[in-house]
Design a protein around this motif. Structure first.
Motif, PDB file in Angstrom:
ATOM      1  N   PRO A 106     -12.819  26.045  27.380  1.00 15.27           N
ATOM      2  CA  PRO A 106     -13.249  24.550  26.923  1.00 15.27           C
ATOM      3  C   PRO A 106     -12.784  24.338  25.229  1.00 15.27           C
ATOM      4  O   PRO A 106     -12.817  25.167  24.528  1.00 15.27           O
ATOM      5  CB  PRO A 106     -14.587  24.368  27.305  1.00 15.27           C
ATOM      6  CG  PRO A 106     -15.278  25.942  27.442  1.00 15.27           C
ATOM      7  CD  PRO A 106     -14.001  26.782  27.617  1.00 15.27           C
ATOM      8  N   VAL A 107     -12.837  23.028  24.832  1.00 11.45           N
ATOM      9  CA  VAL A 107     -12.517  22.879  23.522  1.00 11.45           C
ATOM     10  C   VAL A 107     -13.339  21.984  22.962  1.00 11.45           C
ATOM     11  O   VAL A 107     -13.936  21.134  23.721  1.00 11.45           O
ATOM     12  CB  VAL A 107     -10.920  22.151  23.505  1.00 11.45           C
ATOM     13  CG1 VAL A 107     -10.671  21.446  22.113  1.00 11.45           C
ATOM     14  CG2 VAL A 107      -9.940  23.039  24.113  1.00 11.45           C
ATOM     15  N   CYS A 108     -13.893  22.355  21.695  1.00 12.11           N
ATOM     16  CA  CYS A 108     -14.768  21.599  20.813  1.00 12.11           C
ATOM     17  C   CYS A 108     -14.014  21.229  19.642  1.00 12.11           C
ATOM     18  O   CYS A 108     -13.500  22.165  18.772  1.00 12.11           O
ATOM     19  CB  CYS A 108     -15.957  22.478  20.498  1.00 12.11           C
ATOM     20  SG  CYS A 108     -17.353  21.436  19.923  1.00 12.11           S
ATOM     21  N   GLY A 109     -13.760  19.721  19.304  1.00 14.71           N
ATOM     22  CA  GLY A 109     -12.946  19.487  18.017  1.00 14.71           C
ATOM     23  C   GLY A 109     -13.404  18.340  17.751  1.00 14.71           C
ATOM     24  O   GLY A 109     -14.105  17.589  18.077  1.00 14.71           O
ATOM     25  N   PHE A 110     -12.536  17.877  16.596  1.00 13.73           N
ATOM     26  CA  PHE A 110     -12.747  16.496  15.920  1.00 13.73           C
ATOM     27  C   PHE A 110     -11.988  15.450  16.610  1.00 13.73           C
ATOM     28  O   PHE A 110     -10.731  15.771  17.417  1.00 13.73           O
ATOM     29  CB  PHE A 110     -12.225  16.536  14.591  1.00 13.73           C
ATOM     30  CG  PHE A 110     -13.107  17.427  13.674  1.00 13.73           C
ATOM     31  CD1 PHE A 110     -14.485  17.583  13.815  1.00 13.73           C
ATOM     32  CD2 PHE A 110     -12.687  18.162  12.542  1.00 13.73           C
ATOM     33  CE1 PHE A 110     -15.252  18.193  13.019  1.00 13.73           C
ATOM     34  CE2 PHE A 110     -13.504  19.051  11.829  1.00 13.73           C
ATOM     35  CZ  PHE A 110     -14.681  19.119  11.947  1.00 13.73           C
ATOM     36  N   ASP A 111     -12.326  14.236  16.644  1.00 14.53           N
ATOM     37  CA  ASP A 111     -11.907  12.975  17.479  1.00 14.53           C
ATOM     38  C   ASP A 111     -10.777  12.405  16.721  1.00 14.53           C
ATOM     39  O   ASP A 111     -11.136  11.578  16.129  1.00 14.53           O
ATOM     40  CB  ASP A 111     -13.059  12.247  17.889  1.00 14.53           C
ATOM     41  CG  ASP A 111     -12.433  11.086  18.863  1.00 14.53           C
ATOM     42  OD1 ASP A 111     -11.005  11.291  19.273  1.00 14.53           O
ATOM     43  OD2 ASP A 111     -13.052  10.093  19.315  1.00 14.53           O
ATOM     44  N   ARG A 112      -9.688  13.061  16.542  1.00 14.12           N
ATOM     45  CA  ARG A 112      -8.479  12.604  15.465  1.00 14.12           C
ATOM     46  C   ARG A 112      -7.205  12.704  16.411  1.00 14.12           C
ATOM     47  O   ARG A 112      -7.164  13.473  17.338  1.00 14.12           O
ATOM     48  CB  ARG A 112      -8.339  13.413  14.166  1.00 14.12           C
ATOM     49  CG  ARG A 112      -9.614  13.125  13.647  1.00 14.12           C
ATOM     50  CD  ARG A 112      -9.409  13.564  11.997  1.00 14.12           C
ATOM     51  NE  ARG A 112      -8.278  12.149  11.389  1.00 14.12           N
ATOM     52  CZ  ARG A 112      -7.848  12.355  10.200  1.00 14.12           C
ATOM     53  NH1 ARG A 112      -8.531  13.054   9.343  1.00 14.12           N
ATOM     54  NH2 ARG A 112      -7.415  11.207   9.981  1.00 14.12           N
ATOM     55  N   ALA A 114     -14.754  12.806  13.087  1.00  5.57           N
ATOM     56  CA  ALA A 114     -13.892  13.532  12.230  1.00  5.57           C
ATOM     57  C   ALA A 114     -14.666  14.010  11.031  1.00  5.57           C
ATOM     58  O   ALA A 114     -15.394  13.469  10.373  1.00  5.57           O
ATOM     59  CB  ALA A 114     -12.721  12.626  11.752  1.00  5.57           C
ATOM     60  N   GLU A 115     -14.168  15.321  10.787  1.00  8.42           N
ATOM     61  CA  GLU A 115     -14.848  16.190   9.744  1.00  8.42           C
ATOM     62  C   GLU A 115     -16.507  16.419   9.494  1.00  8.42           C
ATOM     63  O   GLU A 115     -16.778  16.744   8.552  1.00  8.42           O
ATOM     64  CB  GLU A 115     -14.130  15.654   8.199  1.00  8.42           C
ATOM     65  CG  GLU A 115     -12.779  15.873   8.376  1.00  8.42           C
ATOM     66  CD  GLU A 115     -12.135  15.495   6.713  1.00  8.42           C
ATOM     67  OE1 GLU A 115     -12.822  15.625   5.889  1.00  8.42           O
ATOM     68  OE2 GLU A 115     -10.868  14.938   7.003  1.00  8.42           O
ATOM     69  N   ASP A 116     -16.867  15.939  10.731  1.00  6.77           N
ATOM     70  CA  ASP A 116     -18.415  15.955  10.821  1.00  6.77           C
ATOM     71  C   ASP A 116     -18.766  17.648  11.347  1.00  6.77           C
ATOM     72  O   ASP A 116     -19.016  17.704  12.414  1.00  6.77           O
ATOM     73  CB  ASP A 116     -19.140  14.948  11.451  1.00  6.77           C
ATOM     74  CG  ASP A 116     -20.482  14.949  11.384  1.00  6.77           C
ATOM     75  OD1 ASP A 116     -21.211  16.130  11.124  1.00  6.77           O
ATOM     76  OD2 ASP A 116     -21.170  13.848  11.767  1.00  6.77           O
ATOM     77  N   THR A 117     -18.866  18.316  10.406  1.00  2.00           N
ATOM     78  CA  THR A 117     -19.141  19.817  11.087  1.00  2.00           C
ATOM     79  C   THR A 117     -20.489  19.928  11.587  1.00  2.00           C
ATOM     80  O   THR A 117     -20.672  20.907  12.548  1.00  2.00           O
ATOM     81  CB  THR A 117     -19.146  20.977   9.648  1.00  2.00           C
ATOM     82  OG1 THR A 117     -19.733  20.610   8.878  1.00  2.00           O
ATOM     83  CG2 THR A 117     -17.556  20.924   9.264  1.00  2.00           C
ATOM     84  N   ALA A 118     -21.549  19.374  11.198  1.00  2.00           N
ATOM     85  CA  ALA A 118     -22.955  19.420  11.877  1.00  2.00           C
ATOM     86  C   ALA A 118     -22.902  18.864  13.221  1.00  2.00           C
ATOM     87  O   ALA A 118     -23.440  19.362  14.016  1.00  2.00           O
ATOM     88  CB  ALA A 118     -23.737  18.748  11.096  1.00  2.00           C
ATOM     89  N   ALA A 119     -22.108  17.817  13.337  1.00  2.00           N
ATOM     90  CA  ALA A 119     -22.090  17.370  14.793  1.00  2.00           C
ATOM     91  C   ALA A 119     -21.141  18.333  15.529  1.00  2.00           C
ATOM     92  O   ALA A 119     -21.473  18.362  16.820  1.00  2.00           O
ATOM     93  CB  ALA A 119     -21.306  16.083  14.985  1.00  2.00           C
ATOM     94  N   LEU A 120     -20.064  18.712  15.145  1.00  4.48           N
ATOM     95  CA  LEU A 120     -19.145  19.763  15.928  1.00  4.48           C
ATOM     96  C   LEU A 120     -19.962  20.809  16.186  1.00  4.48           C
ATOM     97  O   LEU A 120     -20.358  21.370  17.433  1.00  4.48           O
ATOM     98  CB  LEU A 120     -18.093  20.048  14.832  1.00  4.48           C
ATOM     99  CG  LEU A 120     -16.934  20.897  15.638  1.00  4.48           C
ATOM    100  CD1 LEU A 120     -16.349  20.086  16.707  1.00  4.48           C
ATOM    101  CD2 LEU A 120     -16.004  21.553  14.721  1.00  4.48           C
TER     102      LEU A 120
END
Length: 356
Positions: free
Chosen positions: A286-292, A309-315
């Motif tokens: 499975p993939v965990c990524g930025f919504d871009r 995007a670029e929210d490392t805490a949310a990721l």
């Protein structure tokens, strides 16, 4: 029209089409040529020197030129690599415009260069160009050079098709496919994986930051495309559970991805497609990524999670639930949505439509 087709595939002249691949474009072209050849079509490949001879397609050699000292000293002289690439595509398109080009039923342009589009009216066979990137000035110029551009365009995602819509309103979406016979389900593992070119727009440094916040080990793999970025933004963060394992061939990379609990995909730009997402899903990861960009087209709630995007805490917060997702669902998504067979079927149907 039935039977085999005679297909010219125009590839990047910058990097050879061989493993380990310089990037997703080279991996895609290799897979497409191989799949078409296996289906009985006669494929001739234009690519950089040193491309894989096992593709079963004849390599059309890049023609190098010899500039005079006066030309090199001229104030307008661009970088030598630019001139080499320009001359390679100019030579090829002139060949395709001549009698030699009549041996093809269709020309499929997978390069990012403007000349295959600008010179398409002179080619005897229909020309297809796949849009792999957001709009670029050189390619936009080629599209607008005539009142009617005769090229048939495809785009690697709906996102990319929308980006090009003002100039190319009818681009068909044909997503890049991953070979599900070579990217096979892996057992998973306890750590995370990040793969791709190590360049600023791919955001490996953000993957490291998110993995550290989540407290999960991370391994990174891929070619160093920007040495300064790697040395300044990535290398200082290595160690303490974060390892760079190098530029791997497909077999080693597939084992790495399939042996990971989840894949991090952290683009800092609007990703036109995201082949690494398809590769992870085919591996059952499975993939965990930025919504871009196109990532939201590929992932479903059953096989991935997306953070702003670029929210490392949310990721980081999404990593634990991503790891718990069903690996079979990830594999099912790859097989039904972004497999090499699905892609090749769509391209073959388009070739036959244009040559019927």
């Amino acid at each position: 029209m039935s039977g085999s087709l005679r297909i010219a595939v125009v590839a990047s002249a910058r990097f050879p089409i061989r493993e380990p691949f310089a990037g997703g474009l080279e991996a895609h072209t290799w897979s497409l040529v191989r799949a078409l050849t296996q289906r009985g079509h006669r494929v001739e490949l234009f690519a950089a020197r040193g491309s894989d001879p096992a593709l079963g397609a004849r390599e059309l050699r890049v023609r190098r030129m010899s500039l005079s000292g006066a030309a090199r000293a001229d104030a307008s002289m661009p970088a030598g690599s630019w001139m080499d690439e320009h001359h390679a595509y100019l030579s090829l398109m002139l060949e395709l415009a001549g009698d030699a080009g009549r041996r093809f039923d269709v020309v499929h342009n997978n390069s990012l260069h403007h000349l295959p589009v600008a010179m398409a009216p002179a080619v005897h066979a229909p020309v297809i160009t796949t849009l792999h990137t957001p709009p670029t000035p050189w390619l936009e110029s080629a599209v607008q050079a005539q009142d009617h551009c005769p090229v048939v365009f495809t785009a690697v995602s709906a996102h990319t098709a929308r980006a090009w819509r003002p100039l190319v309103p009818a681009a068909r979406v044909v997503r890049n496919g991953v070979d599900t016979t070579r990217w096979t389900p892996g057992p998973g593992g306890s750590g995370l994986v990040w793969s791709g070119r190590l360049v600023p727009e791919k955001g490996a440094h953000l993957a490291i930051e998110a993995a550290r916040k989540a407290g999960v080990p991370l391994r990174l793999a891929g070619p160093v495309g920007d040495r300064a970025y790697f040395d300044e933004r990535v290398a200082p963060l290595l160690g303490d559970g974060v390892d760079y394992v190098g530029h791997l061939g497909r077999g080693e990379l597939a084992a790495l991805v399939g042996g990971s609990a989840a894949a991090l995909v952290t683009p800092c730009w609007d990703e036109p497609y995201g082949l690494v997402v398809a590769e992870a899903l085919a591996s059952g990861t499975p993939v965990c990524g930025f919504d871009r960009g196109a990532l939201s087209e590929i992932l479903t709630p059953e096989c991935g999670r997306l953070a702003p995007a670029e929210d490392t805490a949310a990721l980081a917060a999404l990593i634990p639930e991503t790891i718990r997702l069903d690996r079979r669902a990830a594999r099912d998504r790859a097989e039904s949505f972004c497999s090499l067979d699905v892609m090749t079927d769509l391209y073959t149907s388009l070739y036959r439509e244009l040559t019927s």
